[in-house]
Motif scaffolding. Sequence first.
Motif, PDB file in Angstrom:
ATOM      1  N   ARG B   2       0.824  -1.204   0.000  1.00 46.89           N
ATOM      2  CA  ARG B   2       0.000   0.000   0.000  1.00 46.89           C
ATOM      3  C   ARG B   2       0.867   1.267   0.000  1.00 46.89           C
ATOM      4  NH1 ARG B   2      -2.239   2.104   5.530  1.00 46.89           N
ATOM      5  NH2 ARG B   2      -0.101   1.486   5.876  1.00 46.89           N
ATOM      6  N   GLU B   3       0.455   2.256  -0.753  1.00 39.83           N
ATOM      7  CA  GLU B   3       1.203   3.512  -0.796  1.00 39.83           C
ATOM      8  C   GLU B   3       0.461   4.590  -0.014  1.00 39.83           C
ATOM      9  OE1 GLU B   3       2.056   5.682  -4.476  1.00 39.83           O
ATOM     10  OE2 GLU B   3       3.911   4.516  -4.602  1.00 39.83           O
ATOM     11  N   ILE B   4       1.137   5.211   0.939  1.00 40.35           N
ATOM     12  CA  ILE B   4       0.537   6.357   1.640  1.00 40.35           C
ATOM     13  C   ILE B   4       1.593   7.452   1.768  1.00 40.35           C
ATOM     14  CG2 ILE B   4      -1.216   5.051   2.935  1.00 40.35           C
ATOM     15  CD1 ILE B   4       0.632   5.211   5.395  1.00 40.35           C
ATOM     16  N   SER B   5       1.161   8.608   2.237  1.00 36.62           N
ATOM     17  CA  SER B   5       2.101   9.730   2.348  1.00 36.62           C
ATOM     18  C   SER B   5       2.872   9.656   3.668  1.00 36.62           C
ATOM     19  CB  SER B   5       1.353  11.067   2.258  1.00 36.62           C
ATOM     20  OG  SER B   5       0.612  11.276   3.449  1.00 36.62           O
ATOM     21  N   TYR B   6       3.941  10.399   3.688  1.00 42.27           N
ATOM     22  CA  TYR B   6       4.789  10.565   4.886  1.00 42.27           C
ATOM     23  C   TYR B   6       3.921  11.028   6.063  1.00 42.27           C
ATOM     24  CZ  TYR B   6       9.109  12.846   7.023  1.00 42.27           C
ATOM     25  OH  TYR B   6      10.167  13.269   7.782  1.00 42.27           O
ATOM     26  N   MET B   7       3.019  11.981   5.790  1.00 39.69           N
ATOM     27  CA  MET B   7       2.149  12.470   6.859  1.00 39.69           C
ATOM     28  C   MET B   7       1.199  11.383   7.348  1.00 39.69           C
ATOM     29  SD  MET B   7      -0.660  15.526   6.956  1.00 39.69           S
ATOM     30  CE  MET B   7       0.079  16.277   5.566  1.00 39.69           C
ATOM     31  N   GLU B   8       0.616  10.656   6.407  1.00 42.76           N
ATOM     32  CA  GLU B   8      -0.296   9.572   6.797  1.00 42.76           C
ATOM     33  C   GLU B   8       0.458   8.469   7.554  1.00 42.76           C
ATOM     34  OE1 GLU B   8      -3.544   9.854   3.126  1.00 42.76           O
ATOM     35  OE2 GLU B   8      -1.590   8.907   2.794  1.00 42.76           O
ATOM     36  N   ALA B   9       1.689   8.257   7.156  1.00 40.30           N
ATOM     37  CA  ALA B   9       2.496   7.241   7.844  1.00 40.30           C
ATOM     38  C   ALA B   9       2.737   7.648   9.295  1.00 40.30           C
ATOM     39  CB  ALA B   9       3.819   7.047   7.117  1.00 40.30           C
ATOM     40  N   LEU B  10       3.021   8.938   9.493  1.00 38.52           N
ATOM     41  CA  LEU B  10       3.218   9.433  10.864  1.00 38.52           C
ATOM     42  C   LEU B  10       1.931   9.298  11.674  1.00 38.52           C
ATOM     43  CD1 LEU B  10       5.236  12.669  10.012  1.00 38.52           C
ATOM     44  CD2 LEU B  10       6.124  10.704  11.286  1.00 38.52           C
ATOM     45  N   ARG B  11       0.831   9.687  11.041  1.00 37.63           N
ATOM     46  CA  ARG B  11      -0.458   9.638  11.738  1.00 37.63           C
ATOM     47  C   ARG B  11      -0.799   8.202  12.130  1.00 37.63           C
ATOM     48  NH1 ARG B  11      -4.362  11.440   7.795  1.00 37.63           N
ATOM     49  NH2 ARG B  11      -3.435  13.487   8.075  1.00 37.63           N
ATOM     50  N   GLU B  12      -0.543   7.276  11.191  1.00 40.49           N
ATOM     51  CA  GLU B  12      -0.823   5.867  11.463  1.00 40.49           C
ATOM     52  C   GLU B  12       0.057   5.355  12.618  1.00 40.49           C
ATOM     53  OE1 GLU B  12      -2.101   3.113   8.199  1.00 40.49           O
ATOM     54  OE2 GLU B  12      -0.069   2.319   8.544  1.00 40.49           O
ATOM     55  N   GLY B  13       1.313   5.799  12.626  1.00 45.37           N
ATOM     56  CA  GLY B  13       2.214   5.419  13.717  1.00 45.37           C
ATOM     57  C   GLY B  13       1.716   5.936  15.055  1.00 45.37           C
ATOM     58  N   LEU B  14       1.293   7.180  15.079  1.00 44.25           N
ATOM     59  CA  LEU B  14       0.754   7.755  16.315  1.00 44.25           C
ATOM     60  C   LEU B  14      -0.483   6.988  16.764  1.00 44.25           C
ATOM     61  CD1 LEU B  14       1.096  11.578  15.479  1.00 44.25           C
ATOM     62  CD2 LEU B  14       2.470  10.304  17.138  1.00 44.25           C
ATOM     63  N   PRO B 141      24.392  15.428  25.113  1.00 48.99           N
ATOM     64  CA  PRO B 141      24.327  14.061  25.651  1.00 48.99           C
ATOM     65  C   PRO B 141      22.990  13.843  26.364  1.00 48.99           C
ATOM     66  CG  PRO B 141      26.391  15.133  26.266  1.00 48.99           C
ATOM     67  CD  PRO B 141      25.518  16.193  25.670  1.00 48.99           C
ATOM     68  N   GLY B 142      22.403  12.685  26.144  1.00 47.54           N
ATOM     69  CA  GLY B 142      21.121  12.381  26.782  1.00 47.54           C
ATOM     70  C   GLY B 142      19.971  12.374  25.794  1.00 47.54           C
ATOM     71  N   LEU B 143      20.166  13.032  24.637  1.00 50.61           N
ATOM     72  CA  LEU B 143      19.117  13.046  23.620  1.00 50.61           C
ATOM     73  C   LEU B 143      19.474  12.090  22.491  1.00 50.61           C
ATOM     74  CD1 LEU B 143      18.518  16.903  23.194  1.00 50.61           C
ATOM     75  CD2 LEU B 143      17.228  15.305  24.631  1.00 50.61           C
ATOM     76  N   LYS B 144      18.451  11.605  21.795  1.00 49.33           N
ATOM     77  CA  LYS B 144      18.653  10.920  20.524  1.00 49.33           C
ATOM     78  C   LYS B 144      17.991  11.779  19.451  1.00 49.33           C
ATOM     79  CE  LYS B 144      19.330   6.357  22.439  1.00 49.33           C
ATOM     80  NZ  LYS B 144      19.128   4.906  22.286  1.00 49.33           N
ATOM     81  N   VAL B 145      18.550  11.755  18.264  1.00 48.00           N
ATOM     82  CA  VAL B 145      18.039  12.626  17.198  1.00 48.00           C
ATOM     83  C   VAL B 145      17.765  11.798  15.949  1.00 48.00           C
ATOM     84  CG1 VAL B 145      18.486  14.672  15.789  1.00 48.00           C
ATOM     85  CG2 VAL B 145      19.399  14.552  18.127  1.00 48.00           C
ATOM     86  N   VAL B 146      16.529  11.860  15.487  1.00 48.03           N
ATOM     87  CA  VAL B 146      16.082  11.035  14.374  1.00 48.03           C
ATOM     88  C   VAL B 146      15.540  11.938  13.266  1.00 48.03           C
ATOM     89  CG1 VAL B 146      14.348   9.315  13.719  1.00 48.03           C
ATOM     90  CG2 VAL B 146      15.556   9.085  15.899  1.00 48.03           C
ATOM     91  N   MET B 147      15.780  11.559  12.010  1.00 46.38           N
ATOM     92  CA  MET B 147      15.354  12.382  10.862  1.00 46.38           C
ATOM     93  C   MET B 147      14.920  11.492   9.715  1.00 46.38           C
ATOM     94  SD  MET B 147      17.803  15.596  10.038  1.00 46.38           S
ATOM     95  CE  MET B 147      16.822  16.990   9.538  1.00 46.38           C
ATOM     96  N   PRO B 148      13.652  11.098   9.658  1.00 50.10           N
ATOM     97  CA  PRO B 148      13.223  10.197   8.585  1.00 50.10           C
ATOM     98  C   PRO B 148      13.117  10.910   7.236  1.00 50.10           C
ATOM     99  CG  PRO B 148      11.356  10.831   9.934  1.00 50.10           C
ATOM    100  CD  PRO B 148      12.556  11.430  10.585  1.00 50.10           C
ATOM    101  N   SER B 149      13.449  10.166   6.173  1.00 46.99           N
ATOM    102  CA  SER B 149      13.432  10.762   4.832  1.00 46.99           C
ATOM    103  C   SER B 149      12.419  10.100   3.901  1.00 46.99           C
ATOM    104  CB  SER B 149      14.829  10.653   4.208  1.00 46.99           C
ATOM    105  OG  SER B 149      15.138   9.294   3.945  1.00 46.99           O
ATOM    106  N   SER B 150      11.621   9.162   4.427  1.00 46.24           N
ATOM    107  CA  SER B 150      10.623   8.504   3.568  1.00 46.24           C
ATOM    108  C   SER B 150       9.417   8.112   4.415  1.00 46.24           C
ATOM    109  CB  SER B 150      11.226   7.234   2.954  1.00 46.24           C
ATOM    110  OG  SER B 150      11.370   6.242   3.962  1.00 46.24           O
ATOM    111  N   PRO B 151       8.280   7.851   3.778  1.00 44.31           N
ATOM    112  CA  PRO B 151       7.099   7.421   4.541  1.00 44.31           C
ATOM    113  C   PRO B 151       7.366   6.142   5.336  1.00 44.31           C
ATOM    114  CG  PRO B 151       6.452   8.072   2.332  1.00 44.31           C
ATOM    115  CD  PRO B 151       7.951   8.070   2.348  1.00 44.31           C
ATOM    116  N   TYR B 152       8.065   5.199   4.748  1.00 43.70           N
ATOM    117  CA  TYR B 152       8.356   3.939   5.434  1.00 43.70           C
ATOM    118  C   TYR B 152       9.182   4.187   6.695  1.00 43.70           C
ATOM    119  CZ  TYR B 152      10.183  -0.751   6.298  1.00 43.70           C
ATOM    120  OH  TYR B 152      10.518  -1.928   6.896  1.00 43.70           O
ATOM    121  N   ASP B 153      10.225   4.981   6.538  1.00 46.85           N
ATOM    122  CA  ASP B 153      11.070   5.288   7.697  1.00 46.85           C
ATOM    123  C   ASP B 153      10.322   6.119   8.732  1.00 46.85           C
ATOM    124  OD1 ASP B 153      13.070   3.924   6.463  1.00 46.85           O
ATOM    125  OD2 ASP B 153      14.357   5.667   6.076  1.00 46.85           O
TER     126      ASP B 153
END
Lengths: 327, 328
Positions: B2-14, B141-153
């Motif tokens: 299934r293909e969805i957008s980066y935004m929809e992927a985030l929403r689905e994750g939430l 130190p103490g933080l993690k930093v994440v930067m996704p570049s695709s809907p899957y990620d």
Amino acid sequence: MAEGKKEQQLIGGEIERSKAEDLLYKMVLTRTFEENALEMFALGKVHGTMHVSIGQEAIAAGAGPALKEGDYLLNTHRGHGHFLMWGGDLNLMMSEFLGKENGYCRGRGGSMHIADVESNNLGAQGIVAGNLPISVGVGLSIKIRKTKQVVLTLFGDGAANEGAFHESLNMASIWNLPVIYLCENNQYAMSMAFERAFRIEQISDRASAYGIKGLTVDGNDVIAVHQAVREAADRAREGQGSTLIEAITYRYQGHSKSDRQLYRTRDEVKKWMKKDPIPRFAKLLDIDEEGFNKIEEKAKVDIKNAVDFAENSPEPELSTIMEGIYA
Amino acid sequence: MREISYMEALREGLRQSMEKDDRVFLIGEDIGIYGGAFGVSAGLLDQFGPERIIDTPISEAGIAGACVGASVTGMRPVGEMQFSDFVVLAMEQIVMQGAKMRFMFGGKAELPFVIRLAGGSGTGAAAQHSESLENWFVHVPGLKVVMPSSPYDAKGLLLSAIEENNPVMFFEHKLLYKMKGDVPEEMYTIPIGKSKIVREGKDLTVIATSIMVPRSLEAAKILSKEGIELEVIDPRTLKPLDEEPIIKSVIKTGKALVVHEAVKTGGFGGEISAMIMESEAFDFLDAPVRRLAGLDVPIPYNRNLEYHAVPQVENIVEEARKIVQNIY
């Protein structure tokens, strides 16, 4: 004061006698701890800085003990007394103060960051007003979990002029959070006098701007503080939201170790020393000179033993320096 | 798939996180009835109610503080900075409190919270709504930093971030919200601290973050026609950095280019570059490690100036070609 047998007396109509006697001992212990700490600094036995609460002990004695087990504490940088009143172990506290591995924070936090998460003591605070936004989160957490706990958030007059104060009180108010904001107004934010930093008579006046209850009490009166905090906690548990309590007090010593106190007169300090909360509470408890001397002696012995304990405790291993950053 | 957008992927994750774990809640400005400034949380209020989709006053320090306080007392909050730029108003709570609390308390506290931030330029929003500030947090130190570049990620990393028992700064890119891609419907996680080789090649290693990943892939297509094959690596997590695949790739290609949108000076490119120099890949380098990054300028309003302020596909093509041909 209620008549009857000594042990059944409710001191000031508020605190059971046996508990009150323990609080007096802990007030003396706090002062002895801090006087000893100042000495250790002078002798070069400890490094860094710290903030003593000498003259302000009544607030700690009245506040924490007015709450229940399971409630939360967000402490200030001037929080040795609150830590002890929350049930802190003197030996482990001293170990933390000396930076030892068996201290509350494995020697990583020191006086300014001492915490005991296990007892819901969420730590002293190095940033003025830094704990105020955190109390919003603790309050929300309690509200979502529906646990009837409350959070006691301590701060000084200086913190009331930080932006975080505004955001925090407003959010706690609109969401009816069980937060007790207890402002220890000791008249100075480092060198900044209360009169120079505020155009209002009382910091508690600001409560009305957030639609919460506000009151000012004599912060050198254990009973007055206890009553105010207990009633605020009752309201919070009943879902009636936050309270801003201002406790008026005075710090005898400088802000921290480096303070030359050019901003006030010796006479002013002496004037406040006449209102010292410790003899005042001892008098309320009808404790005579002999009885008081015994309490002081016990505190001195306990502090000496705690220092021995801490000095004989291990330093953190250098190989552990990277531990505890991430879960 | 299934293909969805980066935004929809985030929403689905939430949504899936909140369905699975009732300690998870969202807190931020206009995330409820409005659905978030970019629509990420649209519809979640109806499903979860105002106790778990918490609309706040405009109080960024309060949002971050709420995340710190709620997480240290057993909840798993996800806070939102409506524009990543606004995180400046929450720095004290994130950097002085959230990041350090566990360490200051001797490792005895856990702070499982996520701050989502909508970053990046390209929308004409000018200097106070377009910044890329991720590297500030890499320095803490103490933080993690994440930067996704695709809907899957985006979905897989968000689910990992919410399960993580540490504070995670989760940088989304505004221009990626509409990007479509394959995303499984079920819950899945992508480990934090794992990079991804998004394209294999032999001539030059391109290490790119966020929107610079699709732009680098575009550039790679163009260069492929010239016989130049880029290997594109997306670190996905900036902190902790998965160094090994980058080192191995540079040993293979002998050349490295770092591409990011944030300004060059003090940016993440310097960190990657230094990491390569300090590694065994140093001996295999045939060219200096190069950085292609945002100009040292606040993001301008004017469309042409804004476009020019950050790397575009043609800039990557040109820079990569120069490195491969040894002209710089």
